[in-house]
Design a protein around this motif. Structure first.
Motif, PDB file in Angstrom:
ATOM      1  N   LEU A  31      -9.989  -4.646  -9.173  1.00 19.87           N
ATOM      2  CA  LEU A  31     -10.196  -5.676  -8.156  1.00 19.87           C
ATOM      3  C   LEU A  31      -8.863  -6.352  -7.902  1.00 19.87           C
ATOM      4  O   LEU A  31      -8.268  -6.935  -8.805  1.00 19.87           O
ATOM      5  CB  LEU A  31     -11.223  -6.706  -8.640  1.00 19.87           C
ATOM      6  N   ASN A  32      -8.387  -6.247  -6.673  1.00 16.39           N
ATOM      7  CA  ASN A  32      -7.126  -6.871  -6.289  1.00 16.39           C
ATOM      8  C   ASN A  32      -7.415  -7.998  -5.303  1.00 16.39           C
ATOM      9  O   ASN A  32      -7.940  -7.767  -4.220  1.00 16.39           O
ATOM     10  CB  ASN A  32      -6.183  -5.848  -5.659  1.00 16.39           C
ATOM     11  N   LEU A  33      -7.090  -9.223  -5.715  1.00 16.17           N
ATOM     12  CA  LEU A  33      -7.214 -10.384  -4.843  1.00 16.17           C
ATOM     13  C   LEU A  33      -5.853 -10.627  -4.208  1.00 16.17           C
ATOM     14  O   LEU A  33      -4.849 -10.710  -4.910  1.00 16.17           O
ATOM     15  CB  LEU A  33      -7.645 -11.604  -5.652  1.00 16.17           C
ATOM     16  N   TRP A  34      -5.814 -10.724  -2.885  1.00 19.98           N
ATOM     17  CA  TRP A  34      -4.537 -10.856  -2.191  1.00 19.98           C
ATOM     18  C   TRP A  34      -4.701 -11.686  -0.929  1.00 19.98           C
ATOM     19  O   TRP A  34      -5.817 -12.021  -0.529  1.00 19.98           O
ATOM     20  CB  TRP A  34      -3.966  -9.478  -1.873  1.00 19.98           C
ATOM     21  N   VAL A  35      -3.580 -12.047  -0.316  1.00 22.47           N
ATOM     22  CA  VAL A  35      -3.570 -12.760   0.964  1.00 22.47           C
ATOM     23  C   VAL A  35      -2.578 -12.057   1.895  1.00 22.47           C
ATOM     24  O   VAL A  35      -1.587 -11.486   1.450  1.00 22.47           O
ATOM     25  CB  VAL A  35      -3.196 -14.251   0.798  1.00 22.47           C
ATOM     26  N   THR A  36      -2.849 -12.082   3.170  1.00 19.73           N
ATOM     27  CA  THR A  36      -2.038 -11.324   4.128  1.00 19.73           C
ATOM     28  C   THR A  36      -0.610 -11.825   4.245  1.00 19.73           C
ATOM     29  O   THR A  36       0.285 -11.052   4.569  1.00 19.73           O
ATOM     30  CB  THR A  36      -2.687 -11.334   5.526  1.00 19.73           C
ATOM     31  N   TRP A  37      -0.367 -13.102   3.954  1.00 21.60           N
ATOM     32  CA  TRP A  37       0.982 -13.658   4.089  1.00 21.60           C
ATOM     33  C   TRP A  37       1.858 -13.363   2.872  1.00 21.60           C
ATOM     34  O   TRP A  37       3.052 -13.655   2.861  1.00 21.60           O
ATOM     35  CB  TRP A  37       0.940 -15.159   4.345  1.00 21.60           C
ATOM     36  N   CYS A  38       1.303 -12.745   1.828  1.00 24.69           N
ATOM     37  CA  CYS A  38       2.040 -12.443   0.595  1.00 24.69           C
ATOM     38  C   CYS A  38       2.742 -11.089   0.731  1.00 24.69           C
ATOM     39  O   CYS A  38       2.090 -10.038   0.705  1.00 24.69           O
ATOM     40  CB  CYS A  38       1.072 -12.437  -0.580  1.00 24.69           C
ATOM     41  N   VAL A  39       4.060 -11.115   0.896  1.00 19.91           N
ATOM     42  CA  VAL A  39       4.823  -9.877   1.083  1.00 19.91           C
ATOM     43  C   VAL A  39       4.677  -8.931  -0.103  1.00 19.91           C
ATOM     44  O   VAL A  39       4.386  -7.741   0.086  1.00 19.91           O
ATOM     45  CB  VAL A  39       6.305 -10.177   1.402  1.00 19.91           C
ATOM     46  N   PRO A  40       4.842  -9.384  -1.356  1.00 16.16           N
ATOM     47  CA  PRO A  40       4.652  -8.461  -2.482  1.00 16.16           C
ATOM     48  C   PRO A  40       3.242  -7.851  -2.525  1.00 16.16           C
ATOM     49  O   PRO A  40       3.073  -6.693  -2.890  1.00 16.16           O
ATOM     50  CB  PRO A  40       4.918  -9.318  -3.718  1.00 16.16           C
ATOM     51  N   CYS A  41       2.243  -8.644  -2.132  1.00 16.28           N
ATOM     52  CA  CYS A  41       0.865  -8.130  -2.098  1.00 16.28           C
ATOM     53  C   CYS A  41       0.768  -6.946  -1.140  1.00 16.28           C
ATOM     54  O   CYS A  41       0.169  -5.917  -1.461  1.00 16.28           O
ATOM     55  CB  CYS A  41      -0.110  -9.217  -1.652  1.00 16.28           C
ATOM     56  N   ARG A  42       1.363  -7.095   0.033  1.00 18.63           N
ATOM     57  CA  ARG A  42       1.316  -6.013   1.029  1.00 18.63           C
ATOM     58  C   ARG A  42       2.122  -4.813   0.569  1.00 18.63           C
ATOM     59  O   ARG A  42       1.737  -3.672   0.823  1.00 18.63           O
ATOM     60  CB  ARG A  42       1.805  -6.523   2.384  1.00 18.63           C
ATOM     61  N   GLN A  43       3.227  -5.050  -0.137  1.00 16.79           N
ATOM     62  CA  GLN A  43       4.061  -3.952  -0.605  1.00 16.79           C
ATOM     63  C   GLN A  43       3.365  -3.120  -1.678  1.00 16.79           C
ATOM     64  O   GLN A  43       3.634  -1.930  -1.803  1.00 16.79           O
ATOM     65  CB  GLN A  43       5.395  -4.487  -1.137  1.00 16.79           C
ATOM     66  N   GLU A  44       2.481  -3.732  -2.434  1.00 17.66           N
ATOM     67  CA  GLU A  44       1.764  -3.027  -3.501  1.00 17.66           C
ATOM     68  C   GLU A  44       0.619  -2.165  -2.985  1.00 17.66           C
ATOM     69  O   GLU A  44       0.154  -1.267  -3.680  1.00 17.66           O
ATOM     70  CB  GLU A  44       1.177  -4.033  -4.495  1.00 17.66           C
TER      71      GLU A  44
END
Length: 65
Positions: free
Chosen positions: A26-39
């Protein structure tokens, strides 16, 4: 405490109970988080390789709206 529900990519209401009997990342993320999008491509590849009846990657965006 009630069941936390969320919409999947097709707009269907889901909960973690829908993935019972599976190993879940389960990955919790937000669209404005650059590292989140990179992962995300790494987890997409993981899902492509291992996804099936026993394993599921669940990406859950915490953005509002």
């Amino acid at each position: 405490m009630g069941v936390v529900r969320f919409l999947d990519g097709e707009g269907k209401s889901r909960s973690l109970a829908d993935f019972r009997e599976k190993v879940v990342i389960l990955n919790l993320w937000v669209t404005w988080c650059v590292p989140c999008r990179q992962e995300m491509p790494t987890r997409d590849r993981l899902q492509a390789q291992l996804g099936g009846p026993d394993f599921q990657v669940v990406e859950l965006s915490l953005d509002q709206g």
